[in-house]
Write a protein that holds these residues in place. Structure first.
Motif, PDB file in Angstrom:
ATOM      1  N   ASN A 312     -46.191  -7.821  -3.966  1.00 59.21           N
ATOM      2  CA  ASN A 312     -45.033  -8.494  -4.075  1.00 59.21           C
ATOM      3  C   ASN A 312     -44.312  -8.944  -5.318  1.00 59.21           C
ATOM      4  OD1 ASN A 312     -44.268  -7.906  -1.321  1.00 59.21           O
ATOM      5  ND2 ASN A 312     -45.523  -9.665  -0.632  1.00 59.21           N
ATOM      6  N   GLN A 373     -39.287  -9.860  -2.851  1.00 60.00           N
ATOM      7  CA  GLN A 373     -38.973 -10.087  -1.355  1.00 60.00           C
ATOM      8  C   GLN A 373     -37.804 -11.174  -1.360  1.00 60.00           C
ATOM      9  OE1 GLN A 373     -42.560 -10.982   0.717  1.00 60.00           O
ATOM     10  NE2 GLN A 373     -42.324  -9.125   1.619  1.00 60.00           N
ATOM     11  N   LEU A 448     -36.345  -2.786  -2.834  1.00 63.08           N
ATOM     12  CA  LEU A 448     -36.179  -4.367  -2.875  1.00 63.08           C
ATOM     13  C   LEU A 448     -35.578  -5.224  -3.954  1.00 63.08           C
ATOM     14  CD1 LEU A 448     -40.000  -4.868  -1.177  1.00 63.08           C
ATOM     15  CD2 LEU A 448     -37.718  -5.067  -0.026  1.00 63.08           C
TER      16      LEU A 448
END
Length: 688
Positions: A312, A373, A448
């Motif tokens: 991430n 995220q 994202l």
């Protein structure tokens, strides 16, 4: 332009960054704007590298330009004869292309850093470190011998340590710098042993001289196994620098350095050094060495891509992507697709530098937020960054009309050709699987970060496009990721003027029984060296590889959109269904934990044991010896004081007493002596 002038320009290109480093590091604190000197130096070096590349590739395209001088002359050495060490420069097509690439990326990183690093307390020092790094990498590129390459190899290690740990006040940054330095030393030890094997056999470090002697049938210790060992040991240096399994663990941690440094290290410079080394020693690699290289590269590309699927941190995704793409290049060299490995090195330098600088632009806009995220919707705020990032993502995914499509297609065709000729089908399976995973995790990153709605509204509201000085490198690198710069026909089977005109597979120098049979080279009338069997296999594999890679990349992109854009598949539910695999990927295959439990803890246990052994046994022996020595000294002292000195003193006292006694009767008077005589005679008469 004469050859001598080209050599002089190359030497100037090499030492310009070093001059910039020296000036800025010495006077940077006194003059706050001195970084501009480093900027000018690197820009000049880039301009000169363009001139050298254009002249070499137009006027001396099939000719190597050499310059060497004697550095150390040992004279006549017993059993070795005349022994001397030469240093020099070799300008061939690989060299001038790499000069262009390294200087271009370095120049763009310098310009980008002006804005990105603004306000940093160590601003000038940062630019000085960029200069020494560029100097070190250029030394690797220009050298004509393995010793000089090793010298600059270690300088690259030093300068990367300085840059990765630039914010050393953070423990994570200083630890990352140390980790990179130590892990690279492991590979460098193997490389050094390989160099010693070659020098012990040939008494020279020159690439050309070594290859000439190998072609004459002179191999280390008269054994093909030793030549294989030498090739694999030299490859160990590339395993460290180019972050191949199992020494890949340093590169993701290197993200602790400034983002422009990540672009510099992970695009065209440090990590490319290993690929460049393997390309340089390609002609001396035996079949066994090539197979080892191909397997290591294939497995590295697979394991890194699988880890990138679940990361991430925007920079960590790109870091593992770099490891995976480097594995592609190494795999390509191992299967014999030499030209496409180098082609991918060049194309990857451009689109990966663009991706890293693009991530820096995003991090800069999001106030140093790196978790994808917590992003989203940034394409509306940062259109130029988004567009350049998207083009580079398409390139790394191998989508048609991009440079990455051309180079990856050639690599995958090479693996198919290799599999068909040797039966090692696992290598192309890894290659095509990685192609799909790459497209998936890169578009996951794009979606994202730039698509959808922002997850952190506050940071999104304050986000904006980066300054022009940060955006123009992105645009330029994105433009260089389009196919037209490399070939006018993006679907031509393994062709294009970049490959056919500039980069040719060199002729092998190892004995035929030590090389793959299909790798044996022949010369055409035009002087182009090639292997007919492998060329035919590559031609056969081109369209199947191209079609299959595009289909797999498309599936990867489709899956990314279904999971993260259209929400047709829940990533969380899918991760729950494959929990063990998800955790394996998320935790990076637990390799760091394994190293922690084995090598690191093992080293600590060994260190503690050695400390105990030193303190208890060694120091015990030393301290015991000291105690015994002191006791013996005390006994010796007592014996000396009371026995030896007592006897000596008693003898002296007795002698003195006797002397004193006899002195009283020595009066010097005759009558006294007559009395003593008479008295003595009387005593004798009485006694007798």
């Amino acid at each position: 332009m004469s050859e001598i002038l080209l050599i002089n320009l190359s030497i100037l290109i090499l030492f310009l960054p070093l001059a910039g480093f020296g000036v800025v590091i010495l006077f940077g604190k006194r003059f706050s704007k001195l970084y501009l000197f480093e900027q000018g130096i690197i820009t000049l070096a880039f301009i000169l590298s363009v001139i050298v590349a254009v002249v070499k590739l137009s006027s001396y395209v099939n000719q190597d330009i050499l310059f060497a001088f004697t550095w150390i002359d040992f004279g006549n050495v017993p059993m070795l004869g005349e022994l001397k060490i030469d240093l020099g420069i070799k300008l061939d097509n690989l060299t001038v292309i790499m000069l262009f690439v390294v200087n271009l990326i370095s120049m763009l990183v310098h310009h980008y850093s002006v804005e990105y690093m603004k306000g940093d307390a160590k601003y000038n020092r940062y630019f000085a470190y960029l200069g020494i790094f560029t100097f070190s990498m250029l030394g690797i590129v220009l050298t004509d011998n393995i010793l000089m390459m090793y010298i600059f190899w270690e300088l690259v290690g030093l300068s990367s340590y300085l840059l990765i740990g630039f914010w050393f006040e953070k423990d994570s940054a200083s630890d990352a710098g140390k980790k990179a330095f130590i892990v690279n030393r492991v590979g460098d030890i193997g490389m050094f042993i390989g160099i010693l094997i070659l020098f012990a056999t040939y008494q020279t470090f020159s690439f050309d001289a070594i290859y000439e002697k190998i072609s004459m049938g002179i191999i280390p210790f008269d054994s093909g196994a030793w030549l294989t060992a030498a090739g694999i040991l030299l490859f160990m240096g590339a395993v460290g620098k180019s972050a191949q399994f199992p020494l890949h663990v340093w590169l993701p941690d290197a993200m602790e350095g400034p983002t422009p440094v990540s672009a510099l290290i992970h695009a065209a410079t440090m990590v490319a050094a290993g690929v460049y080394l393997v390309a340089r020693i390609f002609v001396m690699l035996t079949a066994d060495a090539m197979l080892v290289i191909a397997v290591v590269g294939a497995f590295t590309s697979f394991i890194a891509a699988s880890i990138a699927l679940t990361q991430n941190d925007i920079k960590k995704v790109l870091a593992y992507s770099t490891v995976s793409q480097l594995g592609y290049m190494i795999m390509s060299l191992g299967v014999g697709a030499y030209a496409f490995a180098f082609f991918h090195l060049v194309t990857h330098a451009f689109f990966k530098a663009c991706l890293f600088l693009g991530s820096g632009s995003v991090i800069h806009a999001m106030h140093h937020e790196q978790d994808i995220q917590k992003m989203g919707g940034l394409r509306r705020k940062m259109p130029l960054t988004y567009l350049s990032f998207l083009i580079s993502t398409l390139a790394i995914s191998g989508i048609p009309l991009t440079s990455g499509f051309l180079s990856k297609d050639g690599i995958l065709a090479g693996t198919l050709a290799f599999g068909s000729l040797t039966g090692h089908w696992l290598i192309p399976i890894f290659g095509f699987t990685v192609a799909m995973m790459t497209a998936f995790y890169m578009f996951r990153l794009v979606i994202l970060t730039f698509h959808g709605e922002p997850t952190d509204k506050h940071k999104f509201d304050h986000a904006h496009e980066s300054p022009r000085l940060m955006v123009y490198p992105l645009v330029l690198l994105a433009v260089l990721s389009i196919f037209i710069w490399y070939t006018p026909n993006p679907l031509a089977p393994n062709q294009g003027w970049f490959l056919s005109s500039w980069v040719k597979t060199p002729q092998t120098v190892v004995p035929q029984d030590l090389r793959f049979e299909f790798m044996q080279s022949t010369e055409t009338g035009t002087g182009i060296v090639h292997s007919e069997m492998y060329e035919h296999a590559m031609h056969w594999a081109h369209y199947p590889a191209m079609i299959l890679s595009v289909i797999l990349a498309g599936l990867g992109i489709l899956l990314a959109f279904m999971m993260y854009q259209w929400k047709k598949i829940s990533p969380d539910k899918f991760a729950e269904k494959v929990k063990p695999l998800y955790n394996l990927s998320l935790n990076k295959w637990y390799i760091d934990e394994i190293y922690q439990s084995t090598f690191i803890n093992g080293t600590l246990i060994l260190s503690n044991f050695l400390a105990w052994f030193d303190n208890t046994i060694i120091d015990g022996i030393v301290n015991g010896s000291a105690t015994v020595t002191r006791l013996f000294s005390r006994i010796s002292g007592w014996f000396d004081n009371y026995v030896v000195d007592g006897f000596v003193n008693f003898t002296a006292f007795f002698s003195g007493f006797i002397g004193l006694s006899f002195r009283r009767i020595q009066t010097g008077k005759v009558q006294t002596y007559i009395v003593f005589v008479i008295f003595s005679v009387l005593i004798l008469i009485i006694l007798l």
